[in-house]
Scaffold this motif. Sequence first.
Motif, PDB file in Angstrom:
ATOM      1  N   VAL A 262       0.867  -1.183   0.000  1.00  0.00           N
ATOM      2  CA  VAL A 262       0.000   0.000   0.000  1.00  0.00           C
ATOM      3  C   VAL A 262       0.900   1.228   0.000  1.00  0.00           C
ATOM      4  O   VAL A 262       1.653   1.469   0.951  1.00  0.00           O
ATOM      5  CB  VAL A 262      -0.941   0.014   1.211  1.00  0.00           C
ATOM      6  N   LEU A 263       0.813   2.021  -1.077  1.00  0.00           N
ATOM      7  CA  LEU A 263       1.683   3.175  -1.252  1.00  0.00           C
ATOM      8  C   LEU A 263       1.144   4.383  -0.483  1.00  0.00           C
ATOM      9  O   LEU A 263      -0.011   4.384  -0.035  1.00  0.00           O
ATOM     10  CB  LEU A 263       1.810   3.496  -2.736  1.00  0.00           C
ATOM     11  N   PRO A 264       1.971   5.428  -0.313  1.00  0.00           N
ATOM     12  CA  PRO A 264       1.523   6.601   0.447  1.00  0.00           C
ATOM     13  C   PRO A 264       0.256   7.248  -0.099  1.00  0.00           C
ATOM     14  O   PRO A 264      -0.500   7.867   0.663  1.00  0.00           O
ATOM     15  CB  PRO A 264       2.721   7.554   0.348  1.00  0.00           C
ATOM     16  N   ASP A 265      -0.005   7.131  -1.416  1.00  0.00           N
ATOM     17  CA  ASP A 265      -1.224   7.719  -1.979  1.00  0.00           C
ATOM     18  C   ASP A 265      -2.416   6.775  -1.877  1.00  0.00           C
ATOM     19  O   ASP A 265      -3.458   7.008  -2.498  1.00  0.00           O
ATOM     20  CB  ASP A 265      -0.994   8.122  -3.435  1.00  0.00           C
ATOM     21  N   ALA A 266      -2.270   5.678  -1.095  1.00  0.00           N
ATOM     22  CA  ALA A 266      -3.318   4.682  -0.839  1.00  0.00           C
ATOM     23  C   ALA A 266      -3.535   3.724  -2.006  1.00  0.00           C
ATOM     24  O   ALA A 266      -4.402   2.845  -1.922  1.00  0.00           O
ATOM     25  CB  ALA A 266      -4.636   5.343  -0.454  1.00  0.00           C
ATOM     26  N   SER A 267      -2.782   3.853  -3.088  1.00  0.00           N
ATOM     27  CA  SER A 267      -2.898   2.883  -4.171  1.00  0.00           C
ATOM     28  C   SER A 267      -2.275   1.564  -3.733  1.00  0.00           C
ATOM     29  O   SER A 267      -1.373   1.526  -2.888  1.00  0.00           O
ATOM     30  CB  SER A 267      -2.223   3.398  -5.438  1.00  0.00           C
ATOM     31  N   VAL A 268      -2.766   0.464  -4.318  1.00  0.00           N
ATOM     32  CA  VAL A 268      -2.352  -0.876  -3.901  1.00  0.00           C
ATOM     33  C   VAL A 268      -1.620  -1.569  -5.046  1.00  0.00           C
ATOM     34  O   VAL A 268      -2.088  -1.575  -6.189  1.00  0.00           O
ATOM     35  CB  VAL A 268      -3.569  -1.719  -3.474  1.00  0.00           C
ATOM     36  N   VAL A 269      -0.465  -2.150  -4.731  1.00  0.00           N
ATOM     37  CA  VAL A 269       0.307  -2.939  -5.692  1.00  0.00           C
ATOM     38  C   VAL A 269       0.202  -4.402  -5.283  1.00  0.00           C
ATOM     39  O   VAL A 269       0.541  -4.763  -4.148  1.00  0.00           O
ATOM     40  CB  VAL A 269       1.781  -2.501  -5.723  1.00  0.00           C
ATOM     41  N   GLU A 270      -0.288  -5.233  -6.188  1.00  0.00           N
ATOM     42  CA  GLU A 270      -0.413  -6.658  -5.911  1.00  0.00           C
ATOM     43  C   GLU A 270       0.935  -7.356  -6.114  1.00  0.00           C
ATOM     44  O   GLU A 270       1.650  -7.086  -7.073  1.00  0.00           O
ATOM     45  CB  GLU A 270      -1.462  -7.293  -6.826  1.00  0.00           C
ATOM     46  N   VAL A 271       1.261  -8.267  -5.199  1.00  0.00           N
ATOM     47  CA  VAL A 271       2.495  -9.045  -5.282  1.00  0.00           C
ATOM     48  C   VAL A 271       2.132 -10.510  -5.496  1.00  0.00           C
ATOM     49  O   VAL A 271       1.354 -11.080  -4.728  1.00  0.00           O
ATOM     50  CB  VAL A 271       3.339  -8.904  -4.002  1.00  0.00           C
ATOM     51  N   ASP A 272       2.683 -11.102  -6.547  1.00  0.00           N
ATOM     52  CA  ASP A 272       2.469 -12.525  -6.836  1.00  0.00           C
ATOM     53  C   ASP A 272       3.745 -13.040  -7.493  1.00  0.00           C
ATOM     54  O   ASP A 272       3.915 -12.952  -8.707  1.00  0.00           O
ATOM     55  CB  ASP A 272       1.260 -12.719  -7.748  1.00  0.00           C
TER      56      ASP A 272
END
Length: 463
Positions: free
Chosen positions: A301-311
Amino acid sequence: MRRTRWGVAGVGAAVAGLALAGTAATAAPPATEEYRGTELYCSLGEESETTLSLGAWFSPEGDLLDSWGDVQFDETYAYGYGADGFLDDDGDWEITVDFVTGEFGDVEVGSLTVAGTLTPFGEVQAIDEKWRDGNVLVKVSGTAQQLLGSGVVTAATGDLAFLLDKPLDCGGTDVDVTYWYTQPAARIFRGSAAGAYCELDEDSVLMLDVFGDEAYAAYGDGIDWDTGEAAFIAEGVLAIDGQSISGELPVVVPPPADEPEYVMVDLTIGDLIDSGTDKYHSPQSGYHVRYEVYALTGTLVLPDASVVEVDCQYTTFDYWERYTPNAGQKPGGKPPVNDLPENALILPDGASSSVNTRGAAEMPETACTVEYEGELFEIPFGRTIWYEVTGTGGEVLLTTEGTAFDTVMGVYTADLTQVACVDDAAETGLQASATVPTTEGETYLVQVGGFDGAFGDLVTSRP
């Protein structure tokens, strides 16, 4: 100090390069080494938006033996090595460090000259320690004196000109110690490593290196693969609890304007995907690695609240390494008959030749170079011998399969223009093998030798 390299996975660094070449096989008496001199280190104050660290090592006579530095400003990371310096009897010192950046360190950034003074602080500390490094017992004894001081940038060039007259916090240590260590016939190392290298998209990477119940993590986005720099970097230490890896990574690039910013990490180590072993054994060395690959999933979860999925995948290693520093024949002896290109032996189709290279010249007669991303790199090899091959108008296969050490092969025209340069090969592992297109009737010269100067019975074949 930041040395993140986005193009190289940090996973399993402890098991890289385990196939070592050596030269005798009896235990030697314990050895001693003395380290005497002064260590210096400096940095900018914590309130500065620029990160700068410098270090140096001086001989007891005050001569500069080594110096280095790291600097991070704006979105540029650069590192440097010393060009000049001194330390006098009054504790006054000066060093000059040249800084570069880029994936291959070929972009000049500028240079810094820093001067200051070091004075003793506190009492002289006695050192008396011992530990084991694999199966080697190490003891160290002597003294160390802490030093305090300050410094200032007295000259700055290029992109570093803005650092002129900047004050630095400095310190150091006067060291006078003796290392004593055993020298067994064979070095044995055992250990483990774990981590992950996740390419999240074309310019975004997450790296993990595990140490016990913690993991050093670095997340980079907007990576320029030519320079190795990233537009966004968060790095720090995460906690490991069973199958969970979680925590906060402070944002370091770009530097937060006001309050600290973080990337929130929540990862889970999942099911076993793959496992296996990798091993290599020779008279000089050997290793055995067992690896297990697991699924790694979760979110950032980045500072701007965007989410990066990890797989991606998480890998563990358990390794054993043996290195016999004195195995095999010692260099020297009569040079091989085909030690030079003008004495190359003819290698007909279907022939095989075995020559002991112990007496061959230490350095190759001509270089063997490979190209990587537009840059030429010379492969280190030596104790080479030469063969002559006549072109058939088609492809000619040349191999050193059957040799017991790591080999390198260079193929050239009669005027020593390089046609091919091969280190390891997929078919033969550490033994070089090349398939070369040829012109009918043309003479080709083949130079074969040991990687980093390894030597012994070198088999060369034209099957």
